[in-house]
Design a protein around this motif. Structure first.
Motif, PDB file in Angstrom:
ATOM      1  N   ASP A  73      13.237   6.135 -33.133  1.00  0.00           N
ATOM      2  CA  ASP A  73      14.158   6.025 -34.265  1.00  0.00           C
ATOM      3  C   ASP A  73      13.616   6.858 -35.427  1.00  0.00           C
ATOM      4  O   ASP A  73      12.471   6.681 -35.849  1.00  0.00           O
ATOM      5  N   LYS A 114      13.275  -3.285 -33.518  1.00  0.00           N
ATOM      6  CA  LYS A 114      13.250  -2.065 -34.315  1.00  0.00           C
ATOM      7  C   LYS A 114      13.597  -2.354 -35.771  1.00  0.00           C
ATOM      8  O   LYS A 114      12.912  -1.894 -36.688  1.00  0.00           O
ATOM      9  N   THR A 121       4.039  -6.539 -33.179  1.00  0.00           N
ATOM     10  CA  THR A 121       3.695  -5.467 -32.246  1.00  0.00           C
ATOM     11  C   THR A 121       2.663  -5.896 -31.209  1.00  0.00           C
ATOM     12  O   THR A 121       2.275  -5.089 -30.363  1.00  0.00           O
ATOM     13  N   ILE A 144       4.151   2.772 -30.772  1.00  0.00           N
ATOM     14  CA  ILE A 144       5.410   2.035 -30.903  1.00  0.00           C
ATOM     15  C   ILE A 144       6.489   2.905 -31.543  1.00  0.00           C
ATOM     16  O   ILE A 144       7.638   2.902 -31.110  1.00  0.00           O
ATOM     17  N   GLU A 162       7.722   5.299 -29.058  1.00  0.00           N
ATOM     18  CA  GLU A 162       8.488   4.590 -28.038  1.00  0.00           C
ATOM     19  C   GLU A 162       9.896   4.254 -28.521  1.00  0.00           C
ATOM     20  O   GLU A 162      10.868   4.367 -27.772  1.00  0.00           O
ATOM     21  N   LEU A 163      10.003   3.853 -29.788  1.00  0.00           N
ATOM     22  CA  LEU A 163      11.310   3.486 -30.339  1.00  0.00           C
ATOM     23  C   LEU A 163      12.216   4.700 -30.485  1.00  0.00           C
ATOM     24  O   LEU A 163      13.422   4.608 -30.291  1.00  0.00           O
TER      25      LEU A 163
END
Length: 135
Positions: A77, A2, A63, A71, A74-75
């Protein structure tokens, strides 16, 4: 992953912002017909494109070719998501500026071509084609 992905996005954003500034300078030079300054900006744009491509390849290696939206979701953040949105907005601004610059260049070339046709008209014999149009 991340943190590394976020750093790559930030670096790419930095170079995209520089590219946008260079394209805006190019627009200014096109509008003022400053050909030699435009040529210098072209080299700057090419160098920035090389840097952006380097960071893009780094991101793709990290990636493994998966889609960024997937992505980012999915993270989960918020910082990565905000940086990703910022980079997408920058890309749209870059596309718009590039298209505007290309349109201005095409317009200038069209004008120059018309002026050359006026100054040096075609002196060949005029004949009619199969559809009754002059060639």
């Amino acid at each position: 992953m991340k943190e590394k992905l976020n750093n790559i996005i930030l670096e790419e954003t930095k170079f995209l912002e520089k590219l946008l500034v260079a394209l805006e300078k190019q627009h200014e030079y096109i509008a003022k017909n400053e050909v030699f300054k435009m040529e210098a900006v072209v080299q700057e744009i090419q160098n920035l494109n090389v840097e952006i491509a380097k960071w893009e390849m780094e991101r793709r290696n990290l990636t493994k070719g998966r889609g960024m939206l997937e992505i980012v979701e999915e993270l989960g953040d918020s910082e990565v998501e905000n940086n990703y949105r910022k980079i997408r907005g920058l890309v749209e601004e870059l596309k718009t500026q590039k298209e505007l610059n290309e349109a201005l260049i095409r317009q200038g070339l069209g004008y120059a071509t018309k002026m050359l046709q006026i100054l040096n008209p075609d002196r060949s014999a005029k004949t009619y084609g199969a559809y009754g149009k002059m060639k």
